[in-house]
Design a protein around this motif. Structure first.
Motif, PDB file in Angstrom:
ATOM      1  N   GLY A  83       1.406 -20.272  -8.902  1.00  0.00           N
ATOM      2  CA  GLY A  83       1.857 -19.990 -10.255  1.00  0.00           C
ATOM      3  C   GLY A  83       2.597 -18.668 -10.399  1.00  0.00           C
ATOM      4  N   ARG A  84       2.402 -17.750  -9.456  1.00  0.00           N
ATOM      5  CA  ARG A  84       3.047 -16.442  -9.548  1.00  0.00           C
ATOM      6  C   ARG A  84       4.372 -16.356  -8.803  1.00  0.00           C
ATOM      7  NH1 ARG A  84      -2.217 -12.425  -8.646  1.00  0.00           N
ATOM      8  NH2 ARG A  84      -3.343 -13.064 -10.555  1.00  0.00           N
ATOM      9  N   LEU A  85       4.660 -17.316  -7.948  1.00  0.00           N
ATOM     10  CA  LEU A  85       5.891 -17.274  -7.176  1.00  0.00           C
ATOM     11  C   LEU A  85       7.040 -17.880  -7.961  1.00  0.00           C
ATOM     12  CD1 LEU A  85       4.584 -18.290  -3.624  1.00  0.00           C
ATOM     13  CD2 LEU A  85       5.148 -15.998  -4.473  1.00  0.00           C
ATOM     14  N   ALA A  86       8.251 -17.506  -7.600  1.00  0.00           N
ATOM     15  CA  ALA A  86       9.441 -18.046  -8.249  1.00  0.00           C
ATOM     16  C   ALA A  86       9.639 -19.494  -7.837  1.00  0.00           C
ATOM     17  CB  ALA A  86      10.667 -17.208  -7.879  1.00  0.00           C
ATOM     18  N   ALA A  87      10.338 -20.241  -8.703  1.00  0.00           N
ATOM     19  CA  ALA A  87      10.569 -21.661  -8.417  1.00  0.00           C
ATOM     20  C   ALA A  87      11.397 -21.850  -7.154  1.00  0.00           C
ATOM     21  CB  ALA A  87      11.259 -22.319  -9.613  1.00  0.00           C
ATOM     22  N   ARG A  88      12.353 -20.968  -6.910  1.00  0.00           N
ATOM     23  CA  ARG A  88      13.186 -21.075  -5.716  1.00  0.00           C
ATOM     24  C   ARG A  88      12.343 -20.887  -4.449  1.00  0.00           C
ATOM     25  NH1 ARG A  88      18.650 -20.475  -4.484  1.00  0.00           N
ATOM     26  NH2 ARG A  88      19.074 -19.618  -2.410  1.00  0.00           N
ATOM     27  N   THR A  89      11.426 -19.938  -4.493  1.00  0.00           N
ATOM     28  CA  THR A  89      10.546 -19.723  -3.347  1.00  0.00           C
ATOM     29  C   THR A  89       9.642 -20.925  -3.121  1.00  0.00           C
ATOM     30  OG1 THR A  89      10.570 -17.352  -3.814  1.00  0.00           O
ATOM     31  CG2 THR A  89       8.831 -18.164  -2.374  1.00  0.00           C
ATOM     32  N   MET A  90       9.156 -21.514  -4.197  1.00  0.00           N
ATOM     33  CA  MET A  90       8.297 -22.683  -4.066  1.00  0.00           C
ATOM     34  C   MET A  90       9.061 -23.873  -3.485  1.00  0.00           C
ATOM     35  SD  MET A  90       5.221 -21.988  -4.872  1.00  0.00           S
ATOM     36  CE  MET A  90       4.656 -23.673  -4.939  1.00  0.00           C
ATOM     37  N   ARG A  91      10.315 -24.046  -3.888  1.00  0.00           N
ATOM     38  CA  ARG A  91      11.105 -25.150  -3.324  1.00  0.00           C
ATOM     39  C   ARG A  91      11.328 -24.953  -1.829  1.00  0.00           C
ATOM     40  NH1 ARG A  91      13.856 -24.835  -8.362  1.00  0.00           N
ATOM     41  NH2 ARG A  91      15.390 -23.409  -7.463  1.00  0.00           N
ATOM     42  N   LYS A  92      11.600 -23.728  -1.413  1.00  0.00           N
ATOM     43  CA  LYS A  92      11.777 -23.461   0.013  1.00  0.00           C
ATOM     44  C   LYS A  92      10.471 -23.703   0.777  1.00  0.00           C
ATOM     45  CE  LYS A  92      15.541 -20.068  -0.238  1.00  0.00           C
ATOM     46  NZ  LYS A  92      16.418 -20.714   0.780  1.00  0.00           N
ATOM     47  N   ALA A  93       9.363 -23.276   0.198  1.00  0.00           N
ATOM     48  CA  ALA A  93       8.076 -23.496   0.856  1.00  0.00           C
ATOM     49  C   ALA A  93       7.754 -24.986   0.954  1.00  0.00           C
ATOM     50  CB  ALA A  93       6.968 -22.762   0.094  1.00  0.00           C
ATOM     51  N   ASN A  94       8.069 -25.735  -0.091  1.00  0.00           N
ATOM     52  CA  ASN A  94       7.834 -27.174  -0.042  1.00  0.00           C
ATOM     53  C   ASN A  94       8.719 -27.836   0.998  1.00  0.00           C
ATOM     54  OD1 ASN A  94       6.548 -29.625  -1.501  1.00  0.00           O
ATOM     55  ND2 ASN A  94       8.738 -30.111  -1.518  1.00  0.00           N
ATOM     56  N   GLY A  95       9.962 -27.354   1.142  1.00  0.00           N
ATOM     57  CA  GLY A  95      10.831 -27.887   2.181  1.00  0.00           C
ATOM     58  C   GLY A  95      10.269 -27.641   3.570  1.00  0.00           C
ATOM     59  N   LEU A  96       9.728 -26.447   3.798  1.00  0.00           N
ATOM     60  CA  LEU A  96       9.116 -26.150   5.083  1.00  0.00           C
ATOM     61  C   LEU A  96       7.900 -27.033   5.335  1.00  0.00           C
ATOM     62  CD1 LEU A  96       8.983 -24.358   7.602  1.00  0.00           C
ATOM     63  CD2 LEU A  96       7.630 -22.722   6.276  1.00  0.00           C
ATOM     64  N   PHE A  97       7.140 -27.304   4.286  1.00  0.00           N
ATOM     65  CA  PHE A  97       5.972 -28.162   4.451  1.00  0.00           C
ATOM     66  C   PHE A  97       6.383 -29.601   4.758  1.00  0.00           C
ATOM     67  CE2 PHE A  97       2.624 -30.922   2.659  1.00  0.00           C
ATOM     68  CZ  PHE A  97       1.574 -30.523   3.458  1.00  0.00           C
TER      69      PHE A  97
ATOM     70  N   SER B  24      16.052 -28.765   1.193  1.00  0.00           N
ATOM     71  CA  SER B  24      15.356 -27.920   0.217  1.00  0.00           C
ATOM     72  C   SER B  24      15.340 -26.455   0.669  1.00  0.00           C
ATOM     73  CB  SER B  24      13.914 -28.420   0.027  1.00  0.00           C
ATOM     74  OG  SER B  24      13.901 -29.741  -0.472  1.00  0.00           O
ATOM     75  N   MET B  25      15.203 -26.221   1.948  1.00  0.00           N
ATOM     76  CA  MET B  25      15.183 -24.854   2.432  1.00  0.00           C
ATOM     77  C   MET B  25      16.561 -24.196   2.326  1.00  0.00           C
ATOM     78  SD  MET B  25      12.656 -24.762   5.729  1.00  0.00           S
ATOM     79  CE  MET B  25      12.855 -22.980   5.752  1.00  0.00           C
ATOM     80  N   VAL B  26      17.604 -24.975   2.565  1.00  0.00           N
ATOM     81  CA  VAL B  26      18.951 -24.423   2.495  1.00  0.00           C
ATOM     82  C   VAL B  26      19.388 -24.196   1.052  1.00  0.00           C
ATOM     83  CG1 VAL B  26      21.387 -24.856   2.998  1.00  0.00           C
ATOM     84  CG2 VAL B  26      19.639 -25.350   4.720  1.00  0.00           C
ATOM     85  N   LYS B  27      19.144 -25.196   0.196  1.00  0.00           N
ATOM     86  CA  LYS B  27      19.592 -25.092  -1.194  1.00  0.00           C
ATOM     87  C   LYS B  27      18.679 -24.177  -1.994  1.00  0.00           C
ATOM     88  CE  LYS B  27      20.552 -27.784  -5.357  1.00  0.00           C
ATOM     89  NZ  LYS B  27      20.505 -29.110  -5.999  1.00  0.00           N
TER      90      LYS B  27
END
Length: 377
Positions: free
Chosen positions: A137-151, A373-376
């Motif tokens: 909840g504290r991270l930015a949406a862009r960071t979360m999208r990159k993390a989800n791409g890595l997962f 997701s990681m690139v975009k």
């Protein structure tokens, strides 16, 4: 002189009652369409999750963040983890309601689920789910999208690792069956023929090396705590149920690996004499019941039961953080659709095997979407 004409526009005429009702109907149709889209996503994800032996959240979160719903990453996670909790609770309830499940008999229950192992996994998993949900909840949406791409990339690689484990277990099962009943040429009255020869008796000292029913001694606690913490972190941070990942890892990293190595030194009959299929999680003997999940049924049941408290904790924390913005329009239809999709897939696709090519294709799609997701971002 005549008064100048007013420069301001006249007030808008009130809309008739029919126009107001039409606007309200359009809003109502829009909400209904959103709920329908969410339910359809849940049904499709539930079907895919059951057929491919994975969590439906792997499909839900990327789809929810795309048009037409276009949810933010945190809202997509919060809406999905609500359905994950519902599926985990429903699965545990169905296991408990089965006629063969005797909850009051601990010895009989231990043959179905490792209760101590489930407790050792659930306790750190619940704490990790609460903590990682707060971090998400504290991270930015862009960071979360990159993390989800890595997962997603990690999930694709895990699926390929699981395939190798399935192939190895099936090959070990076939080799064991061939060694148990070899066929040799025998000379009979009517000529040579194939005769099945019974396997040799097990070694006398093999019976003293039996595995206990419960595989969670104190020396195994660090492994279980670490796996429970990682699983709870996946639930809280990514909103994806980790039982489908946890079960194969438990089977491959537990004390059964050492037992399997001992079996290879004493002979092929050791496993038949001392490791019944309803007790152990030995990789070489679980191929007949693991299907495409990479683990035996007892380990899958243990992992599912262990992830019930973490999934409830993650759902509650995301709801408290405001990540479930539309409970009746998105979260509930999504959860109901996922449960319905799982039930339909379990009935309609029970006799339809998920071929290796399909699983490989899904892994490629997950890998590609994760890279995008990681690139975009």
């Amino acid at each position: 002189k005549p008064l100048p004409a007013p420069t301001s526009r006249p007030l808008a005429r009130p809309q008739p009652l029919a126009g107001t009702m039409a606007a309200a109907g359009m809003l109502q149709m829009s909400a209904r369409r959103v709920a329908t889209n969410a339910a359809c996503v849940g049904v499709a994800a539930g079907c895919m999750g059951t057929w491919f032996e994975m969590s439906h959240g792997v499909v839900c979160i990327p789809v929810l963040s795309l048009p037409p719903l276009h949810l933010s990453q945190q809202v997509a996670i919060g809406s999905t983890v609500f359905g994950v909790a519902a599926r985990q609770v429903l699965s545990a309830t169905l296991y408990a309601l089965e006629p063969n499940t005797q909850i009051d008999d601990l010895d009989a229950l231990e043959k179905i689920v490792d209760v101590r192992m489930a407790a050792a996994l659930a306790a750190p998993g619940t704490a990790a789910a609460l903590l990682t949900a707060t971090m998400a909840g504290r991270l930015a949406a862009r960071t979360m999208r990159k993390a989800n791409g890595l997962f997603l990339i990690t999930c694709a690689l895990f699926m390929q690792w699981r395939e190798t484990k399935i192939k190895a277990a099936r090959a070990a099962l076939e080799a064991r069956e061939e060694e148990e009943v070899p066929e040799v040429l025998a000379q009979g009255a009517s000529g040579p023929s194939l005769v099945a020869v019974a396997p040799a008796e097990a070694l006398p000292d093999a019976a003293v090396v039996e595995r206990p029913v419960s595989a969670s001694p104190a020396s195994d606690m660090p492994r279980l705590i670490a796996l429970g913490t990682v699983s709870g972190g996946i639930l809280g941070f990514f909103g994806i149920g980790p039982a489908w990942i946890l079960a194969p890892v438990l089977s491959s990293t537990g004390p059964a690996a050492a037992v399997r190595a001992d079996m290879q030194t004493v002979g092929p009959n050791f496993e038949v004499a001392t490791a019944p299929a309803d007790i152990g999680t030995i990789p070489s003997g679980m191929a007949d019941s693991m299907g495409t999940s990479g683990s035996d049924e007892r380990t899958r049941t243990t992992a599912c039961l262990a992830m019930v408290p973490p999934s409830i904790a993650a759902a509650w924390r995301h709801f408290a953080l405001g990540h479930v913005t539309n409970m009746g329009g998105i979260a509930l239809p999504l959860a109901v659709g996922a449960v319905a999709g799982s039930a339909m897939a379990g009935q309609a696709l029970a006799d339809v095997p998920c071929e290796e090519e399909y699983r490989y294709g899904l892994a490629v799609l997950l890998f590609a979407h994760g890279c995008w997701s990681m690139v975009k971002g």
